[in-house]
Design an enzyme around this catalytic site. Structure first.
Site, short mmCIF file in Angstrom:
data_model
loop_
_atom_site.label_atom_id
_atom_site.label_comp_id
_atom_site.label_asym_id
_atom_site.label_seq_id
_atom_site.Cartn_x
_atom_site.Cartn_y
_atom_site.Cartn_z
N THR A 1 0.83 -1.20 0.00
CA THR A 1 0.00 0.00 0.00
C THR A 1 0.86 1.25 0.00
O THR A 1 0.59 2.21 -0.75
CB THR A 1 -0.96 0.00 1.20
N ASN B 1 -6.10 -9.98 -7.58
CA ASN B 1 -6.09 -10.62 -6.26
C ASN B 1 -7.32 -11.47 -5.99
O ASN B 1 -7.27 -12.38 -5.16
CB ASN B 1 -5.95 -9.55 -5.17
N SER C 1 4.85 -7.13 -2.12
CA SER C 1 4.61 -7.25 -0.68
C SER C 1 5.20 -8.55 -0.15
O SER C 1 4.93 -9.61 -0.69
CB SER C 1 3.10 -7.20 -0.41
N HIS D 1 4.64 -10.34 2.64
CA HIS D 1 3.83 -11.37 3.30
C HIS D 1 2.98 -12.17 2.32
O HIS D 1 2.34 -13.14 2.70
CB HIS D 1 2.95 -10.75 4.39
N THR E 1 14.12 5.11 9.76
CA THR E 1 15.00 4.00 10.17
C THR E 1 14.52 2.69 9.57
O THR E 1 13.34 2.34 9.67
CB THR E 1 15.03 3.89 11.70
N CYS F 1 -17.61 -7.36 3.01
CA CYS F 1 -18.83 -7.35 3.84
C CYS F 1 -18.66 -6.46 5.06
O CYS F 1 -17.59 -6.38 5.65
CB CYS F 1 -19.17 -8.76 4.30
N GLN G 1 0.36 -10.02 -6.15
CA GLN G 1 -0.08 -11.42 -6.19
C GLN G 1 0.79 -12.28 -7.10
O GLN G 1 0.70 -13.51 -7.05
CB GLN G 1 -1.54 -11.51 -6.63
#
Length: 380
Positions: free
Chosen positions: A74, A153, A199, A201, A240, A326, A181
């Protein structure tokens, strides 16, 4: 706590043991600040960061100096889009993106639209694919950037990246791609791309870590920084450095570069097995281009079922995501599926199954039978 079977790898992936082990020394034993240039604590931290930079660059086919570490995709997306917008300042600016982009992209474009930028949001067909003729016809004299994701995604659908590269090269326009992705899941390369967000993760590294590829030695402009103060990361992103996170991201990139082809072939077979079983249920359909998508992703709609009930019951045993965003008050159909022409009810009754490194055939077979059972109950 008894966890359900995990099939939501597009949301996040577990941090690999090797990745965790690589990070641990930099929390305690090697705790230096990578910007401390005058003593060994800083030197060791800086060396670890530069090794990780090389590892991440290797995953993308980039040069290490073209990798800027951030807090995640992001932030990388905001830096790419807002940074270019700030570079051009008061000049007339036009951008092209797509209706099915991630919300981080769409919301960032809305932000610069509010500040005067013009933005074209390309439509997609029922398979989630853009029309390249529409893309070309949308280009204007003041178009500054084309921003299209590598892989969606929600559906796993792949944009025609090579064709987009050719168009942007011919028109000398910045090409920015959200490759979140795709990175670590399928082979990608930065050739012909000017900006790319990834990204950690999403490919078995730590959360809170991302990177922005910024092409060097090109006449197209680079984004201006959004975070200033100290000139870290070549001045693009001050602050940092998260040395443990960077080390973990680098290690994950190194592992995935070696294993992703094997993983993708194995997972595609499991994905096909899953789809063959679930599509035996009447009133089901795959959302997206079946022949042009990531091998580990399947987005399936179920007719005649309330989406909230479907997701609630399936998640008792299988951790999955809906194509819906949702709220506690009312479910809203996915903007991706809506752009593809699915009606609201079918969009709400859609499930994204995303498989990963630890998905097994036994889990797939259990999932097929459990989903069949749930659907029968809800339709009964």
């Amino acid at each position: 706590m008894k966890y359900p079977i995990y099939m939501d790898y597009n949301a996040t992936t577990p941090c690999l043991e090797e990745v965790i082990e690589s990070m641990i020394p930099y929390f305690g034993q090697h705790y230096g600040n990578a910007a401390s240039k005058s003593h060994p604590f800083g030197w060791l931290a800086e060396d670890a960061v530069e090794i990780a930079r090389e590892q991440v660059a290797g995953l993308l086919g980039a040069k290490p100096k073209e990798i800027i570490f951030t807090s995640g995709a992001t932030e990388s997306i905001n830096l790419a889009i807002k940074g270019v917008f700030e570079y051009y300042g008061i000049k007339k600016q036009h951008y092209i993106t797509c209706q099915t982009e991630h919300k981080a992209v769409l919301d960032t474009f809305k932000s610069i639209e509010n500040k005067g930028a013009e933005v074209t949001y390309l439509a997609v067909n029922h398979l989630g694919m853009i029309d390249l003729d529409e893309l070309e016809s949308s280009i204007q004299d003041h178009t500054k950037m084309i921003c299209l994701m590598w892989a969606n995604n929600e559906t796993g659908v792949l944009h025609p990246i090579n064709s987009i590269k050719k168009i942007t090269a011919e028109r000398n326009i910045i090409f920015f791609t959200d490759a979140v992705q795709a990175a670590g899941k399928c082979p990608i390369n930065v050739e012909g791309i000017h900006l790319m967000a990834i990204s950690s993760h999403k490919f078995y590294g730590p959360k809170g870590m991302g990177a922005l590829f910024i092409r060097h030695n090109h006449d197209l402009p680079k984004p201006l920084p959004l975070i200033e103060g100290g000139g870290h990361e070549k001045g693009f992103r001050s602050g940092t450095l998260n040395v443990p996170g960077i080390v973990g991201m680098g290690k994950a990139a190194e592992i995935q570069l070696k294993s992703m082809l094997h993983d993708s072939h194995r997972l595609e077979k499991l994905r096909d097995l899953l789809e063959a079983g679930i599509l035996e249920i009447s009133g089901t359909q795959i959302n997206g281009d079946k022949g042009n998508r990531l091998g580990h992703v399947s987005n399936i709609s179920f007719e005649g079922i309330e989406g909230v009930d479907l997701l609630r019951m399936v998640n008792k045993e299988i951790a999955v995501s809906s194509g819906s965003a949702c709220t506690s008050i009312s479910p809203k159909p996915s903007h991706v599926l809506a752009a593809m022409g699915l009606d609201a009810d079918l969009g709400r009754a859609s499930i994204r199954f995303s498989l990963g490194k630890f998905t097994t055939e036994d889990q797939i077979r259990f999932t097929i039978e459990f989903v069949k059972k749930v659907v029968a109950q809800l339709r009964g």
